[in-house]
Design an enzyme around this catalytic site. Structure first.
Site, short mmCIF file in Angstrom:
data_model
loop_
_atom_site.label_atom_id
_atom_site.label_comp_id
_atom_site.label_asym_id
_atom_site.label_seq_id
_atom_site.Cartn_x
_atom_site.Cartn_y
_atom_site.Cartn_z
N CYS A 2 0.86 -1.18 0.00
CA CYS A 2 0.00 0.00 0.00
C CYS A 2 0.90 1.23 0.00
CB CYS A 2 -0.93 0.10 1.20
SG CYS A 2 -1.97 -1.34 1.43
N TRP A 74 -2.97 -2.59 -1.52
CA TRP A 74 -2.74 -4.00 -1.85
C TRP A 74 -3.45 -4.77 -0.75
CZ3 TRP A 74 -0.19 -8.31 0.31
CH2 TRP A 74 -0.03 -9.39 -0.57
N ASN A 98 -0.60 1.65 5.84
CA ASN A 98 0.17 0.64 5.12
C ASN A 98 0.74 -0.31 6.15
OD1 ASN A 98 2.00 -0.83 3.57
ND2 ASN A 98 3.58 0.75 3.72
N GLY A 99 0.44 -1.59 6.03
CA GLY A 99 0.97 -2.56 7.00
C GLY A 99 -0.12 -3.52 7.43
N LYS A 482 8.88 -15.62 -13.73
CA LYS A 482 8.50 -14.54 -14.65
C LYS A 482 7.25 -14.93 -15.42
CE LYS A 482 10.22 -11.85 -13.49
NZ LYS A 482 11.26 -11.58 -12.54
N HIS A 501 13.19 -37.28 -10.63
CA HIS A 501 12.77 -37.62 -9.26
C HIS A 501 11.34 -37.21 -8.99
CE1 HIS A 501 16.80 -38.93 -8.43
NE2 HIS A 501 17.26 -37.79 -8.94
N LYS A 600 4.60 -4.22 -6.33
CA LYS A 600 6.05 -4.13 -6.54
C LYS A 600 6.82 -4.23 -5.23
CE LYS A 600 9.62 -3.30 -9.19
NZ LYS A 600 10.03 -4.50 -9.95
C1 F6R Z 1 9.31 -11.02 -9.25
C2 F6R Z 1 9.59 -10.00 -8.26
C3 F6R Z 1 9.51 -10.37 -6.83
C4 F6R Z 1 10.56 -9.58 -6.03
C5 F6R Z 1 10.39 -9.85 -4.53
C6 F6R Z 1 11.45 -9.14 -3.70
O1 F6R Z 1 9.46 -10.52 -10.55
O2 F6R Z 1 9.83 -8.87 -8.59
O3 F6R Z 1 9.65 -11.73 -6.63
O4 F6R Z 1 11.83 -9.96 -6.46
O5 F6R Z 1 9.12 -9.41 -4.13
O6 F6R Z 1 11.39 -7.77 -3.87
P1 F6R Z 1 12.62 -6.86 -3.49
O7 F6R Z 1 13.71 -7.17 -4.44
O8 F6R Z 1 12.12 -5.45 -3.63
O9 F6R Z 1 12.98 -7.20 -2.08
#
Ligand code: F6R
Length: 605
Positions: A2, A74, A98-99, A482, A501, A600
C-alpha cells in the site's frame, strides 16, 4: 504494501494527491482513495481497482480543500472492494494505513462489546475506531495517537486527518516506512521519497516507532516513548518527473531493454575498467569473512542463488542462502566471521528487512545489496552495496535482477582476490569478461523476433517446465516465476537432474519444457535430461548458444543466445527468459506491468 500520501498544502490538493498515488501504484493497485479537508469538513472518495477508477469518480465529484490524505491499496484483510478501500473513517478520524495490525481481531472484539459498528473487513478500520475513542475520551490529538499506537501490534505507516483540526495531520511508523517532506509553506507525509518527489526533495525518514504531527510549516516528531526527537533532513534525488515508457508498450519491455545500461552502471560501481581491479565499498573486507549468509525474496533470492555459485566457485567462500520469510524460523547458528547480505530491489521488503534485523541482533556484520539507495535496508545495514538499475516500475523484476547478478559477480571476483583464490592475472581476465556483459546483453536482443514467434503457441499451454544445471538452474526458477506472474500460466523451474525424481511425471505433449543450456561442461548432461523429456513427448524449447545449437537434436525449437563466457551466462541468458515471459503475457492480453494480485514492494510479512 500500500502507498500513502498526505499533504498539508496552500493550494488545492486533490490533483496532487492523485499524482502522488500514481507514483505509488507500484505498491498496490487493488483500490484507491483520498480524503480532503474542505470547507464542510473532511470528505472522501474511494474506488475499487486502479487509480484511474478513482480519477473518473473525482472528475464527477471533485473534492475541494488544501489538506488531504491518499492511499493505494494492496489487499490483505478483506477483498479489493470500495468498502475496504482507504481512507477509513470513524467519527472525527479519517486515516490511511500501510501494513498489518496483527492484534486487530482482539481489538475489534473489544470495540464491538462497546457498540462499535464496522463498515469494512479491514484491520485498518480498527485503528480509526481506537483513535476516535481516545479523542472522544477527551485526549488531545497527539496524546490520542500515542495511546492508540501503544495498543497496536504489527506493522504500520499511518497518515491521519481529524475533523476539527483543519491544519493538522498526524503520522506514525512502525515496520512500514514513512517520510516527512518539507516544502515551502507546505508539509507532506509519504510512503517514500518518490511519493513526495513532485513537491519537495527535502525529506526526513522517520525512525522505527516514531510518530509525528505536521502543519503547514513544521513537523513535530516523537519517538516511541513520546519524547520529542529530531530526524535528519536530507536532500534526495527522487525525480519529480514520472518515469516514462518512451516508445515501449510496457515498462517491462523498456526495462528489459534498459539492461545493457543498468548492468553497465552497476558494474562501474564495482570495477575499475582502467586497472581491471574490483572495487569494494568501505568497510567490506572479504579477507576477514569466512562465510556468507544471503537472505532475499522472489527474484532477488534467485539472484542470490546465482551469487552462491559465484562466491563458492570463484572465491571459495561458503555461502548459505535462505528465502527471507523462512530464514528466522530456521534459527541458524551464527558463525563468527559471517557476513549477512540481504538482496532487494526496493530495500523495503518486510521479510528481508526482518532477516536483516535478525542478523544484526545476532551481531553479524550486515550488507544490503539494494536498488533504492535511501531505502530502510540501505539505512539499517552496516554496508550498502548499491545496484544502479534506476527506477524499476514493472512489477516483474528484470533489470534489477540482472543488476544484482552483475554486482554479485563483481563482488565474487573481489572476494576471490581478497581470499587469495584469484591471482592478479585472473582478476584482470575476469573483470574484462564481466565488463563485456552489457554488450552481450545487447546482442541477446537479436533473439527478440524468434522469441516473439514462439509466444502464440506457448500462450496456449496450461503448464510449462523450465530446467537447467549449475547457475542455469537458478535461471530456470527465475524463468518460471517470470512466466507465471505475468501470464498466469502455471510454470515450475527445476535443476535438470531433479526431473526424474518426480516432475517428469508431468510431461506430456501439451507441457512445453524450456531448457536453458549454454554449451560447456554441463551441456551434455543437460542434453541427456532433455532426451528423457523428448522420449515422453514433451515439446522442447532449447535456449543455448551457437555451439549448443549445433549439437541440438532435430525436432525441437532452438533459440541461439550470443556466445559468452560462463561467468556472464546468467546475465546474457536472462534476456531470452524475460522476453519469453513478456511476449507470452502480451499474447494473452495480460496486464504486463501490473499483474493481478501482486505489488512491486511487499512491505507486509
Ligand atoms: C518477481 C519479483 C519479486 C521480487 C520480490 C522481492 O518478478 O519482482 O519476486 O523480487 O518481491 O522484492 P525486493 O527485491 O524489492 O525485495
Amino acid at each position: 504494501m500500500c502507498g500513502i500520501i498526505g499533504i498539508v498544502g496552500r493550494s488545492p490538493v486533490q490533483d496532487r494527491l492523485i499524482e502522488s498515488l500514481k507514483r505509488l501504484e507500484y505498491r498496490g493497485y487493488d483500490s484507491a482513495g483520498i480524503a480532503v479537508y474542505g470547507p464542510n469538513g473532511v470528505a472522501r472518495c474511494r474506488a475499487s481497482g486502479k487509480i484511474r477508477a478513482l480519477e473518473s469518480k473525482l472528475s464527477e465529484h471533485p473534492l475541494e480543500g488544501t489538506i488531504g490524505i491518499g492511499h493505494t491499496r494492496w489487499a490483505t484483510h478483506g477483498g479489493p472492494t470500495e468498502a475496504n478501500a482507504h481512507p477509513h473513517r470513524v467519527g472525527r478520524v479519517s486515516l490511511v494505513h500501510n501494513g498489518i495490525i496483527e492484534n486487530y481481531a482482539e481489538l475489534k472484539a473489544e470495540l464491538a462489546t462497546k457498540g462499535a459498528i464496522f463498515e469494512s473487513e479491514t484491520d485498518t478500520e480498527v485503528i480509526a475506531h481506537v483513535l476516535n475513542a481516545a479523542l472522544e475520551a477527551g485526549l488531545a490529538p497527539l496524546d490520542a495517537l500515542k495511546a492508540t499506537l501503544d495498543k497496536l501490534t504489527g506493522a504500520f505507516a499511518l497518515a491521519v486527518l481529524i475533523e476539527g483540526e483543519d491544519s493538522l495531520m498526524l503520522g506514525a511508523r512502525r515496520g512500514s516506512p514513512l517520510v516527512v517532506g518539507y516544502g515551502d509553506g507546505e508539509m507532506f507525509l509519504g510512503s517514500d521519497a518518490l511519493a513526495v518527489g513532485p513537491f519537495t526533495s527535502k525529506i526526513a525518514y522517520l525512525d522505527e516507532g516514531d510518530f509525528v504531527a505536521i502543519d503547514h510549516t513544521t513537523a513535530r516528531i516523537f519517538n516511541s516513548e513520546g519524547h520529542p526527537v529530531t530526524r535528519q533532513i536530507r536532500i534526495v534525488a527522487a525525480s519529480a518527473a514520472l518515469v516514462e515508457k518512451g516508445n515501449y508498450r510496457h515498462f517491462m519491455e523498456k526495462e528489459i531493454h534498459d539492461q545493457p545500461e543498468s548492468c553497465g552502471h552497476t558494474l562501474s560501481a564495482y570495477l575499475n575498467p582502467v586497472t581491471g581491479k574490483a572495487i569494494l565499498p568501505p568497510g567490506l573486507d572479504f579477507a576477514k569473512i569466512t562465510r556468507l549468509q544471503i537472505v532475499a525474496c522472489g527474484t532477488a533470492y534467485y539472484a542470490g542463488l546465482i551469487g552462491r555459485y559465484l562466491f563458492e566457485s570463484i572465491a571459495r567462500l561458503p555461502v548459505d542462502i535462505d528465502v527471507a520469510s523462512e530464514f528466522r524460523y530456521r534459527e541458524p547458528p551464527v558463525t563468527p566471521g559471517t557476513l549477512a547480505m540481504v538482496i532487494s530491489q526496493s530495500g523495503e521488503t518486510a521479510d528481508t528487512l526482518a532477516g536483516l534485523r535478525w542478523c544484526k541482533s545476532q551481531g553479524m556484520v550486515t550488507a544490503a545489496l539494494v536498488n533504492v539507495h535511501e531505502s530502510t535496508m540501505a539505512r539499517e545495514a552496516d554496508i550498502v552495496l548499491p545496484t544502479h538499475a534506476g527506477p524499476e516500475i514493472g512489477v516483474a523484476s528484470t533489470k534489477a535482477f540482472t543488476s544484482q547478478v552483475a554486482a554479485l559477480t563483481a563482488l565474487a571476483i573481489a572476494a576471490g582476490v581478497a581470499r587469495g583464490h584469484v591471482s592478479p592475472d585472473d582478476e584482470l581476465h575476469l573483470t574484462r569478461v564481466l565488463l563485456e556483459s552489457p554488450r552481450l546483453i545487447s546482442a541477446a536482443f537479436q533473439m527478440e523476433d524468434a522469441i516473439r514467434s514462439l509466444a502464440p503457441e506457448l500462450a496456449k499451454a496450461r503448464d510449462v517446465l523450465y530446467f537447467g544445471r549449475g547457475s542455469m538452474s537458478a535461471l530456470a526458477l527465475e524463468g518460471a516465476l517470470k512466466l507465471k506472474e505475468i501470464s498466469y500460466i502455471h510454470a515450475e523451474g527445476y535443476a535438470a537432474g531433479e526431473l526424474k525424481h518426480g516432475p517428469i511425471a508431468l510431461i506430456d505433449e501439451s507441457t512445453p519444457v524450456i531448457v536453458i543450456a549454454p554449451s560447456g561442461p554441463l551441456f551434455e548432461k543437460t542434453m541427456s535430461n532433455m532426451s528423457e523429456v523428448m522420449a515422453r513427448g514433451g515439446p522442447i524449447i532449447l535456449i543455448t548458444d551457437a555451439a549448443g545449437g549445433r549439437q541440438a537434436p532435430a525436432g525441437i525449437k532452438v533459440l541461439i543466445a550470443p556466445d559468452c563466457d560462463a561467468l556472464v551466462a546468467p546475465l546474457v541468458f536472462s534476456v531470452p527468459i524475460q522476453m519469453l515471459a513478456y511476449y507470452v503475457a502480451v499474447q494473452k492480453g495480460a496486464d504486463v506491468d501490473q499483474p493481478r494480485n501482486l505489488a512491486k514492494s511487499v512491505t507486509v510479512e
